[in-house]
Design a protein around this motif. Structure first.
Motif, PDB file in Angstrom:
ATOM      1  N   UNK A   1      12.366   7.545 -12.680  1.00  0.00           N
ATOM      2  CA  UNK A   1      11.234   8.103 -11.941  1.00  0.00           C
ATOM      3  C   UNK A   1       9.956   7.960 -12.771  1.00  0.00           C
ATOM      4  N   UNK A   2      10.063   8.197 -14.078  1.00  0.00           N
ATOM      5  CA  UNK A   2       8.903   7.999 -14.945  1.00  0.00           C
ATOM      6  C   UNK A   2       8.425   6.560 -14.938  1.00  0.00           C
TER       7      UNK A   2
ATOM      8  N   UNK B   1       3.312   2.767 -10.216  1.00  0.00           N
ATOM      9  CA  UNK B   1       3.139   2.050  -8.954  1.00  0.00           C
ATOM     10  C   UNK B   1       2.452   2.902  -7.892  1.00  0.00           C
ATOM     11  N   UNK B   2       2.289   4.199  -8.158  1.00  0.00           N
ATOM     12  CA  UNK B   2       1.486   5.042  -7.295  1.00  0.00           C
ATOM     13  C   UNK B   2       2.074   5.372  -5.943  1.00  0.00           C
ATOM     14  N   UNK B   3       3.393   5.331  -5.809  1.00  0.00           N
ATOM     15  CA  UNK B   3       4.052   5.680  -4.544  1.00  0.00           C
ATOM     16  C   UNK B   3       4.819   6.977  -4.758  1.00  0.00           C
TER      17      UNK B   3
ATOM     18  N   UNK C   1       5.324  -5.643  -3.952  1.00  0.00           N
ATOM     19  CA  UNK C   1       6.080  -6.817  -4.409  1.00  0.00           C
ATOM     20  C   UNK C   1       5.573  -8.071  -3.699  1.00  0.00           C
ATOM     21  N   UNK C   2       5.356  -7.971  -2.390  1.00  0.00           N
ATOM     22  CA  UNK C   2       4.865  -9.119  -1.636  1.00  0.00           C
ATOM     23  C   UNK C   2       3.495  -9.572  -2.136  1.00  0.00           C
ATOM     24  N   UNK C   3       2.670  -8.593  -2.533  1.00  0.00           N
ATOM     25  CA  UNK C   3       1.336  -8.918  -3.057  1.00  0.00           C
ATOM     26  C   UNK C   3       1.379  -9.350  -4.522  1.00  0.00           C
ATOM     27  N   UNK C   4       2.565  -9.282  -5.128  1.00  0.00           N
ATOM     28  CA  UNK C   4       2.770  -9.670  -6.527  1.00  0.00           C
ATOM     29  C   UNK C   4       1.860  -8.867  -7.462  1.00  0.00           C
ATOM     30  N   UNK C   5       1.726  -7.573  -7.161  1.00  0.00           N
ATOM     31  CA  UNK C   5       0.890  -6.717  -7.994  1.00  0.00           C
ATOM     32  C   UNK C   5       1.464  -6.620  -9.408  1.00  0.00           C
TER      33      UNK C   5
END
Length: 494
Positions: A355-356, A361-363, A394-398
């Motif tokens: 979790x840490x 990722x801010x979700x 993931x799709x945006x490859x952040x």
């Protein structure tokens, strides 16, 4: 003739054609004028009244502060009548798209058992389809995606797990120190195990012999001590079914082992042993040339290093884990995350550690339960809604998340989605367009990832089939995923 021409004929001018017959006597003053020209005076009088009324209304409007044109008529011209302001119209809400492509029949397939799912437009974030998407439930091997994400944020894509050998306390002894690399191989260097590019024990043994022999004061090598203390606690997660060991899907989790403790290091699915530390120690003793005793212990602080070999970087390990759903690598990464964060080195440390690792990722991680790193436990819980939001990133490859995208199996083409029982028949329409992590445990099948839909829309999705399920749940999951592919942005929630 214009209206104004008719109304403006001057008094006393006779009509063309002759004199006026029987003329009325002329009256003096204004009264006489009115009698002589009644029509003209009526029109003039009406105009005057109209003007007076309009002026009164104008003053009334000015007194009331009306911004608009004054009313034409008022009941009392001399009184300033209040003017009501018309309320400004409220904003008209944007019309939502009417979607008509339904997958309701596919969602009702009994093979899906207790069904949960969510589909989101990656571009807008709009939820297009939802069935229990907010409910945290066991995600099976889809959990490996979260473990991988935590490893990327905590360890970094370039981190390598290193196995070392140091001098022991007793003369003639060396200590093999496990660094958590379960991919370390006992196969000969140049002979690839199931883990391509893995470090090899014979390479490490060669370094140790060379370093030992380079110091003439060293006595003969007689003892090998095995230090696996980097990981602690239970080696087998209490909720795991022990048959996973003999079926070849999971080893005991130790910081020192070789080839994921497979009997056959060249096969993904191969039985594991009850003593991976002992198997690794025996293989290293043999690589040293034999003739040494083997025992458990720990390395002395500050001991001189005799050799070291390192695993592939985390970026490669993630892709090796995701593509074929390798449990051992996932558990290795989860435990290394916990050690790095200082939350502990056992299964009990993973909840806080993973979790840490997901926080950057801010979700919202509310409801997520992490019992292991691989997803094998029924005690894990992840809401489908977390996965759909995460896969947008993931799709945006952040950041480094493109590493996860590149490790996802592709329907009909790579990894666990290329097997002969996946995306077959009508579902093969989505081949090459579904990038997703598979999941399978005794009590559920799952699939989550990204769909490049037929209409060009990019969707993120998560599908769970939980409970009393059989192997054909995979077929039903593939069918509804292919339905998402066909519908694209026209996918209806009905």
């Amino acid at each position: 003739m214009h209206e104004q021409d008719e109304a403006a004929a001057p008094a006393g001018i006779e009509p063309a054609g002759g004199a006026v017959s029987n003329p009325e006597p002329r009256a003096g003053g204004v009264a006489g004028l009115v009698r002589r020209h009644p029509t003209a005076w009526s029109i003039a009088a009406g105009a005057l009244v109209f003007a007076l009324l309009g002026t009164g209304a104008l003053f009334a409007g000015s007194a009331a502060g009306s911004p608009g044109p004054a009313p034409v008529a008022v009941s009392t011209p001399s009184a300033a009548a209040p003017v009501a302001h018309r309320p400004a119209p409220s904003a008209i809400p944007a019309a939502s798209k009417l979607r008509s492509c339904s997958v309701a029949e596919l969602a009702a397939d009994s093979r899906l058992a207790s069904f949960q799912a969510q589909v989101v437009s990656a571009a807008s974030g709009e939820v297009l389809f939802d069935r229990g998407g907010a409910i945290p439930s066991r995600a099976a091997s889809v959990l490996k995606v979260l473990t991988s994400a935590a490893a990327l944020s905590v360890l970094g894509p370039g981190y390598r797990a290193t196995t070392t050998v140091v001098k022991g306390v007793e003369p003639g002894s060396v200590v093999l120190v496990g660094g958590g690399d379960i991919t370390l191989s006992r196969t000969p260097s140049g002979d690839e195990s199931v883990y391509a590019g893995a470090a090899h024990l014979d390479d490490l043994a060669g370094q140790v012999r060379a370093a030992w022999n380079a110091d003439p004061s060293n006595p003969p090598l007689t003892a090998l001590i095995l230090d696996a203390s980097l990981f602690g606690g239970d080696e087998w997660q209490p909720s795991w079914n022990r048959k996973e060991l003999s079926d070849g899907y999971m080893p005991p989790i130790t910081a020192l082992q070789t080839d994921g403790d497979r009997d056959n290091p060249y096969k993904n699915t191969s039985a594991r042993s009850d003593d991976p530390i002992g198997r690794a120690g025996g293989a290293f003793a043999e690589a040293l040339g034999g003739g040494v005793s083997v025992q458990r212990g720990t390395a002395p602080a500050g001991a001189a290093q005799l050799g070291a070999v390192s695993s592939q970087p985390v970026s490669t390990l993630i892709q090796q884990s995701l593509i074929v759903s390798d449990n051992a690598i996932a558990e290795m990464l989860a435990r290394l995350v916990a050690v790095k964060l200082g939350t502990g080195n056992s299964f009990d440390a993973l909840q806080t550690a993973i979790i840490g690792g997901l926080q950057p990722y801010g979700i919202d991680t509310s409801g997520i339960v992490v019992a292991d790193g691989s997803g094998l436990s029924d005690d894990n819980a992840v809401p489908p809604s977390y996965l759909t939001r995460f896969f947008i990133k993931v799709n945006a490859r952040e950041g480094d998340l493109g590493i996860i995208f590149d490790g996802l199996p592709i329907a009909g083409e790579t990894g666990s989605l290329s097997y002969s029982d996946r995306f077959t028949g009508d579902s093969s329409v989505a081949d090459g367009s579904v990038f997703a992590k598979t999941g399978w445990i005794d009590t559920g099948y799952t699939l989550a990832g990204i769909v490049h839909a037929q209409d060009g829309t990019v969707l993120t999705f998560a599908v769970y089939a939980l409970g009393d399920v059989s192997d054909d749940a995979k077929t039903a999951i593939d069918a509804i995923t292919a339905g998402f592919y066909r519908c694209g942005d026209n996918l209806s929630n009905n």
